[in-house]
Design a protein around this motif. Sequence first.
Motif, PDB file in Angstrom:
ATOM      1  N   TYR A 142       2.731  20.019  -2.869  1.00  0.00           N
ATOM      2  CA  TYR A 142       3.510  18.793  -2.907  1.00  0.00           C
ATOM      3  C   TYR A 142       2.598  17.631  -2.574  1.00  0.00           C
ATOM      4  O   TYR A 142       1.699  17.757  -1.737  1.00  0.00           O
ATOM      5  CB  TYR A 142       4.608  18.789  -1.843  1.00  0.00           C
ATOM      6  N   ALA A 143       2.852  16.480  -3.178  1.00  0.00           N
ATOM      7  CA  ALA A 143       2.226  15.233  -2.761  1.00  0.00           C
ATOM      8  C   ALA A 143       3.218  14.550  -1.832  1.00  0.00           C
ATOM      9  O   ALA A 143       4.380  14.341  -2.197  1.00  0.00           O
ATOM     10  CB  ALA A 143       1.922  14.349  -3.964  1.00  0.00           C
ATOM     11  N   ILE A 144       2.779  14.256  -0.619  1.00  0.00           N
ATOM     12  CA  ILE A 144       3.683  13.728   0.395  1.00  0.00           C
ATOM     13  C   ILE A 144       3.285  12.302   0.756  1.00  0.00           C
ATOM     14  O   ILE A 144       2.149  12.057   1.167  1.00  0.00           O
ATOM     15  CB  ILE A 144       3.659  14.618   1.653  1.00  0.00           C
ATOM     16  N   GLU A 145       4.214  11.388   0.596  1.00  0.00           N
ATOM     17  CA  GLU A 145       4.001   9.993   0.988  1.00  0.00           C
ATOM     18  C   GLU A 145       4.027   9.916   2.504  1.00  0.00           C
ATOM     19  O   GLU A 145       4.941  10.430   3.145  1.00  0.00           O
ATOM     20  CB  GLU A 145       5.097   9.121   0.365  1.00  0.00           C
ATOM     21  N   ILE A 146       3.015   9.281   3.061  1.00  0.00           N
ATOM     22  CA  ILE A 146       2.926   9.105   4.508  1.00  0.00           C
ATOM     23  C   ILE A 146       3.344   7.684   4.893  1.00  0.00           C
ATOM     24  O   ILE A 146       4.009   7.487   5.907  1.00  0.00           O
ATOM     25  CB  ILE A 146       1.489   9.392   5.008  1.00  0.00           C
ATOM     26  N   ALA A 147       2.949   6.719   4.103  1.00  0.00           N
ATOM     27  CA  ALA A 147       3.299   5.322   4.375  1.00  0.00           C
ATOM     28  C   ALA A 147       3.385   4.581   3.050  1.00  0.00           C
ATOM     29  O   ALA A 147       2.511   4.730   2.200  1.00  0.00           O
ATOM     30  CB  ALA A 147       2.254   4.678   5.283  1.00  0.00           C
ATOM     31  N   TRP A 148       4.424   3.797   2.917  1.00  0.00           N
ATOM     32  CA  TRP A 148       4.620   2.998   1.695  1.00  0.00           C
ATOM     33  C   TRP A 148       5.203   1.671   2.154  1.00  0.00           C
ATOM     34  O   TRP A 148       6.288   1.623   2.728  1.00  0.00           O
ATOM     35  CB  TRP A 148       5.569   3.738   0.771  1.00  0.00           C
ATOM     36  N   ALA A 161       0.836  -1.198   0.000  1.00  0.00           N
ATOM     37  CA  ALA A 161       0.000   0.000   0.000  1.00  0.00           C
ATOM     38  C   ALA A 161       0.869   1.246   0.000  1.00  0.00           C
ATOM     39  O   ALA A 161       2.033   1.210   0.420  1.00  0.00           O
ATOM     40  CB  ALA A 161      -0.904   0.013   1.227  1.00  0.00           C
ATOM     41  N   LEU A 162       0.283   2.317  -0.476  1.00  0.00           N
ATOM     42  CA  LEU A 162       0.906   3.630  -0.377  1.00  0.00           C
ATOM     43  C   LEU A 162      -0.189   4.601   0.035  1.00  0.00           C
ATOM     44  O   LEU A 162      -1.272   4.616  -0.557  1.00  0.00           O
ATOM     45  CB  LEU A 162       1.540   4.052  -1.703  1.00  0.00           C
ATOM     46  N   LEU A 163       0.088   5.372   1.098  1.00  0.00           N
ATOM     47  CA  LEU A 163      -0.822   6.396   1.595  1.00  0.00           C
ATOM     48  C   LEU A 163      -0.135   7.740   1.454  1.00  0.00           C
ATOM     49  O   LEU A 163       1.071   7.853   1.713  1.00  0.00           O
ATOM     50  CB  LEU A 163      -1.165   6.168   3.071  1.00  0.00           C
ATOM     51  N   GLY A 164      -0.891   8.748   1.048  1.00  0.00           N
ATOM     52  CA  GLY A 164      -0.295  10.065   0.897  1.00  0.00           C
ATOM     53  C   GLY A 164      -1.306  11.181   1.000  1.00  0.00           C
ATOM     54  O   GLY A 164      -2.515  10.945   1.040  1.00  0.00           O
ATOM     55  N   VAL A 165      -0.785  12.389   1.046  1.00  0.00           N
ATOM     56  CA  VAL A 165      -1.614  13.591   1.137  1.00  0.00           C
ATOM     57  C   VAL A 165      -1.067  14.646   0.193  1.00  0.00           C
ATOM     58  O   VAL A 165       0.091  14.603  -0.212  1.00  0.00           O
ATOM     59  CB  VAL A 165      -1.649  14.171   2.572  1.00  0.00           C
ATOM     60  N   MET A 166      -1.912  15.614  -0.099  1.00  0.00           N
ATOM     61  CA  MET A 166      -1.506  16.790  -0.848  1.00  0.00           C
ATOM     62  C   MET A 166      -1.396  17.924   0.154  1.00  0.00           C
ATOM     63  O   MET A 166      -2.265  18.086   1.009  1.00  0.00           O
ATOM     64  CB  MET A 166      -2.567  17.117  -1.913  1.00  0.00           C
ATOM     65  N   SER A 167      -0.331  18.705   0.058  1.00  0.00           N
ATOM     66  CA  SER A 167      -0.134  19.791   1.008  1.00  0.00           C
ATOM     67  C   SER A 167       0.532  20.977   0.331  1.00  0.00           C
ATOM     68  O   SER A 167       1.407  20.796  -0.524  1.00  0.00           O
ATOM     69  CB  SER A 167       0.755  19.319   2.163  1.00  0.00           C
ATOM     70  N   PRO A 168       0.129  22.185   0.721  1.00  0.00           N
ATOM     71  CA  PRO A 168       0.879  23.344   0.224  1.00  0.00           C
ATOM     72  C   PRO A 168       2.265  23.364   0.862  1.00  0.00           C
ATOM     73  O   PRO A 168       2.462  22.862   1.968  1.00  0.00           O
ATOM     74  CB  PRO A 168       0.046  24.545   0.688  1.00  0.00           C
ATOM     75  N   VAL A 169       3.196  23.937   0.162  1.00  0.00           N
ATOM     76  CA  VAL A 169       4.546  24.098   0.684  1.00  0.00           C
ATOM     77  C   VAL A 169       4.508  25.256   1.681  1.00  0.00           C
ATOM     78  O   VAL A 169       3.953  26.305   1.384  1.00  0.00           O
ATOM     79  CB  VAL A 169       5.543  24.396  -0.457  1.00  0.00           C
ATOM     80  N   TRP A 170       5.092  25.083   2.848  1.00  0.00           N
ATOM     81  CA  TRP A 170       4.966  26.094   3.894  1.00  0.00           C
ATOM     82  C   TRP A 170       5.524  27.451   3.484  1.00  0.00           C
ATOM     83  O   TRP A 170       5.001  28.493   3.859  1.00  0.00           O
ATOM     84  CB  TRP A 170       5.613  25.615   5.203  1.00  0.00           C
ATOM     85  N   PHE A 171       6.567  27.475   2.656  1.00  0.00           N
ATOM     86  CA  PHE A 171       7.187  28.743   2.283  1.00  0.00           C
ATOM     87  C   PHE A 171       6.657  29.295   0.957  1.00  0.00           C
ATOM     88  O   PHE A 171       7.008  30.401   0.574  1.00  0.00           O
ATOM     89  CB  PHE A 171       8.716  28.620   2.231  1.00  0.00           C
ATOM     90  N   ALA A 172       5.806  28.532   0.279  1.00  0.00           N
ATOM     91  CA  ALA A 172       5.208  28.974  -0.987  1.00  0.00           C
ATOM     92  C   ALA A 172       3.836  28.320  -1.103  1.00  0.00           C
ATOM     93  O   ALA A 172       3.671  27.327  -1.803  1.00  0.00           O
ATOM     94  CB  ALA A 172       6.100  28.588  -2.159  1.00  0.00           C
ATOM     95  N   PRO A 173       2.838  28.843  -0.374  1.00  0.00           N
ATOM     96  CA  PRO A 173       1.553  28.149  -0.278  1.00  0.00           C
ATOM     97  C   PRO A 173       0.805  27.955  -1.593  1.00  0.00           C
ATOM     98  O   PRO A 173      -0.096  27.135  -1.651  1.00  0.00           O
ATOM     99  CB  PRO A 173       0.748  29.018   0.690  1.00  0.00           C
TER     100      PRO A 173
END
Length: 150
Positions: A80-86, A64-76
Amino acid sequence: MSTVRKATTNDIAALAEMGEKFLAYSEYGSIAPVAGADLGRGIARFVEGGFAYVAEIDGKVVGALLGVMSPVWFAPEIKYAIEIAWWVNEEARGGRAAFRLLNAFEAWARDNGARAVVLSDLVINGETPVGKIVGRLGYRMVERSHLKEL
C-alpha cells in the motif's frame, strides 16, 4: 496555476512551516509540540527516501504530500502507498493544488507496485471535509483512527 514537483532538501524549511500550520490546525499539535528543526529532520526522511512532493503557485510552495510504501500487515506480498501528511495552505485551497499532489502520489504508488492508496483525513469540529472530497474521487472509508493522550 499550481504545479507539482518532487521536493528537494531546499524545500524542507517551507515544508516545516506548513507542518507547523498543520499542527496548529489539528489536534496533533497538543501531543506533538514540535517545530522548526525537529520538523525539518522528520520531513527530510521523506525527501530522501519516501514520497515527498510540493505544489507551487508562482514559484512559492503552497502545499505538500508526504507518503511511504508499506507491505500490508496481513498480506506482506501486497503493498500500500500510505499518505503521512497532506497539506495545502489556506490561500491555495479551492484550486487544483491538492488534486495535483494526490494525482502524483497515485502515479508514484502505481509505478512502485502498490495495490492501493491509503489516505487519512482530519476531524475538525466534528466534520471531515477531506473525506467528502476523496469519497467523490473513488476512495472509501475502511477504518477510523482514535487518539488518547497518555
